[in-house]
Design an enzyme around this catalytic site. Structure first.
Site, short mmCIF file in Angstrom:
data_model
loop_
_atom_site.label_atom_id
_atom_site.label_comp_id
_atom_site.label_asym_id
_atom_site.label_seq_id
_atom_site.Cartn_x
_atom_site.Cartn_y
_atom_site.Cartn_z
N GLU A 367 0.84 -1.20 0.00
CA GLU A 367 0.00 0.00 0.00
C GLU A 367 0.88 1.25 0.00
O GLU A 367 0.49 2.29 -0.52
CB GLU A 367 -0.96 0.01 1.20
N HIS A 398 5.82 -26.76 3.01
CA HIS A 398 4.92 -27.84 2.58
C HIS A 398 3.84 -27.32 1.64
O HIS A 398 2.86 -28.01 1.40
CB HIS A 398 4.28 -28.50 3.80
N LYS A 522 -13.84 2.03 -3.61
CA LYS A 522 -14.85 2.30 -2.58
C LYS A 522 -16.05 3.02 -3.19
O LYS A 522 -17.19 2.72 -2.89
CB LYS A 522 -14.25 3.20 -1.48
O1 LIG Z 1 -8.47 3.35 9.96
P1 LIG Z 1 -9.43 3.56 8.86
O2 LIG Z 1 -9.65 5.02 8.54
O3 LIG Z 1 -10.75 2.85 9.14
O4 LIG Z 1 -8.85 2.92 7.57
C1 LIG Z 1 -8.63 1.55 7.43
C2 LIG Z 1 -7.89 1.23 6.15
O5 LIG Z 1 -8.73 1.48 5.05
C3 LIG Z 1 -8.35 2.21 3.93
O6 LIG Z 1 -9.11 1.87 2.82
C4 LIG Z 1 -6.88 2.26 3.60
O7 LIG Z 1 -6.56 1.66 2.38
C5 LIG Z 1 -5.98 1.74 4.68
O8 LIG Z 1 -4.77 2.42 4.59
C6 LIG Z 1 -6.57 1.94 6.05
O9 LIG Z 1 -5.67 1.44 7.02
#
Ligand SMILES: O=P(O)(O)OC[C@H]1O[C@H](O)[C@H](O)[C@@H](O)[C@@H]1O
Length: 561
Positions: A367, A398, A522
């Site tokens: 990432e 294995h 998303k």
């Molecule tokens: O801690 P949060 O704001 O819930 O994010 C949780 C995760 O989701 C995101 O989509 C990112 O890709 C991550 O880098 C992050 O750690």
């Protein structure tokens, strides 16, 4: 104005020429030609020993790589990172995970403010909470002491605490009220649903861990948890005075960079732990996101983890590049990816406690450095982060080692193991057996890297051998030995990889601290969910997605929805 891309600069060109000159020289020949490679290519710091002698390189290679690091401005970049410069340029902020592990008497002024007091104030609040749990004084709504804590988080709000609590489970303090910590991350609710069948709502607390407090995966698990608690504890328990406010107050802690959103969700003010926008999610286990770790190992060991990471930070800041573990590990990776064309990297810990280390590194590395645009917005003309995956080494032997030994892919491997284990087991008979098992594990670890290096030459055998028994060897690897696995060495190990990632990003001229690549998925998921739920918008979809959605609808129709 764009500067000359790194792959057109002098040091990179010299390396390309050097790599061509090395041809396909076999690792076994490098060992014959250069006695004392272990001495030449291994370094120790902060309780870790890094052996890079099985990298397919020579002293000259390393000198040229060090030139590359210098030309790419690595020493200045390290100073900038640690001083709190705005190294995360696309989000215009510093990346100050190293500030989270500064000792209380340090100072770090950023924008006119010393950050150390607020870091230690948060640690002090964590300590108070942990103490209440460990004293059996954190009680659920019906008055019983909390016994199970479920962390609801994903990505950086899950993988770090999950990995460390597992790795340091031996370090539970004695004589305290025991807290069992669990992790539920998946948006489909399957992990959480399983806990809900087994845990007692009266003695279960949820930590909502989310830097943004907008992550749908975590928020949907949180809603399920809230409804479960309410349905079990309100009325049904027959308890007088158990109302919703009390349930919310006694059964939820929030950890986030957004206090407003935590409050909106219903987390009580004094049960919120806040952290800062300048801590990246995948770099956040060192502060409040580490609460589950502290609940398992206690604050003293949590501070040991921070101290170990800080020791690595100091080494990173002070050691000359040629002796600097993160710089050297990064350069080995650059050599493999960019000059030997090795674009797969396997992480292989030989210690069951490090079961989640590869999963943690997959996020940290891919990432951070899975990027293809430079700081100036230009497309890179070279490879960046390799595909990284892993698993406990003894089990992977294995499973997928076949590919490492006889497949067609070149793979770089990191072998990781503690030098000593089990010498502190009180019962002598068990101790001897377990120490023997640890030696067996080390023997396997060393044997595998040796066979990967030498191939058939690892064994003397008379007579010809069929092709299917042929091992070509020449797969490069690094071996990392921890003096033993402690909070301190684990902290140093994680910090080593964090800094390795930063050095590579500096050379590749990319930003390791943002993750714009995850946003589009998303957004489209939101639109797709709308279509799935409301049965509109199908016309705008591609043929494949339409077919898949219709398959779901017809299954639902069959089951009477
Ligand atoms: O801690 P949060 O704001 O819930 O994010 C949780 C995760 O989701 C995101 O989509 C990112 O890709 C991550 O880098 C992050 O750690």
């Amino acid at each position: 104005m764009s500067h000359t891309p790194i792959d057109q600069q002098r040091a990179w060109c010299a390396l390309a020429e050097h790599a061509a000159g090395m041809g396909r020289r076999h690792l076994r020949d490098l060992f014959v030609e250069q006695p004392g490679r272990f001495e030449t290519f291994s370094r120790s710091a902060a309780g870790l020993t890094l052996d890079l002698s099985k990298q397919r390189w020579t002293g000259q290679t390393l000198d040229l790589l060090l030139d590359l690091a210098r030309d790419a401005g690595v020493p200045e970049a390290i100073r900038g990172l640690l001083a709190g410069e705005r190294v995360n340029r696309s989000e215009d902020r510093p990346a100050l995970h190293t500030a989270l592990r500064l000792p209380a008497d340090a100072r770090l002024e950023v924008g006119g403010e010393d950050l150390v007091p607020s870091v230690h104030a948060t640690l002090a609040r964590m300590a108070e909470m942990v103490e209440r749990f460990h004293a059996g004084q954190w009680r659920g709504a019906t008055g019983k002491p909390i016994h199970d804590v479920v962390n609801l988080g994903v990505g950086g709000s899950d993988l770090g605490p999950l990995m460390v609590t597992h790795a340091l489970a031996d370090y539970r303090p004695e004589g305290i009220h025991r807290i069992d910590v669990h992790f539920a991350s998946t948006m489909d609710g399957s992990q959480l649903a399983d806990y809900l069948t087994r845990l007692n709502p009266e003695t279960t607390l949820f930590v909502l861990s989310s830097k943004s407090f907008t992550t749908i995966d975590t928020l949907s698990n949180a809603r399920t948890a809230r409804d479960w608690l309410k349905s079990r504890l309100l009325g049904a328990a027959g308890e007088e005075g158990v109302d919703e406010a009390l349930v919310m107050r006694q059964h939820f802690i929030g950890v986030s960079a957004s206090p407003e959103k935590m409050a909106e969700w219903g987390i009580a003010d004094d049960h919120q732990l806040e952290f800062w926008e300048w801590v990246g999610g995948r770099y956040s286990l060192w502060g409040a996101i580490g609460l589950p770790i502290a609940l398992v190992v206690g604050m003293e060991h949590f501070r040991g983890l921070l101290a170990g990471a800080h020791a690595m930070d100091r080494h990173f800041s002070e050691a000359a590049p040629a002796d600097n573990l993160p710089v050297l590990l990064a350069l080995a990776g650059i050599w493999n990816v960019n000059f030997l064309d090795i674009r797969a990297h396997s992480i292989l810990p030989y210690d069951g406690r490090l079961e989640y280390f590869a999963a943690y590194l997959e996020q940290l590395e891919m990432e951070s450095n899975g990027k293809s645009v430079t700081h100036d917005g230009d497309q890179v003309g070279y490879s960046t982060c390799p595909v990284l995956w892993g698993q406990l080494g003894p089990n992977a032997q294995h499973a997928f080692y076949q590919l490492l030994h006889q497949g067609t892919q070149a793979v770089e491997c990191d072998f990781i193991a503690p030098r000593v284990r089990y010498d502190d087991v009180p019962d002598p008979a068990t101790r001897d057996h377990l120490m023997g098992q640890h030696r067996l594990t080390l023997a396997n670890c060393f044997a595998q890297s040796r066979v990967l290096m030498l191939g058939d030459d690892a064994i003397e055998e008379d007579g010809p051998r069929p092709e299917y028994k042929h091992y070509r060897g020449n797969q490069p690897s690094s071996t990392l030995l921890l003096d033993r696995l402690t909070p301190e060495t684990l902290g140093a190990l994680i910090a080593l990889y964090e800094h390795k990632v930063f050095v590579q990003a500096t050379i590749w001229d990319i930003n390791p601290f943002d993750q714009w690549g995850v946003e589009l998925g998303k957004k489209i998921a939101g639109e797709t969910q709308h279509t799935l739920e409301h049965r509109t918008g199908l016309e705008g979809m591609d043929d494949s997605t339409r077919g898949l959605i219709e398959a779901v609808w017809s299954a639902e129709a069959e089951h009477g929805r």
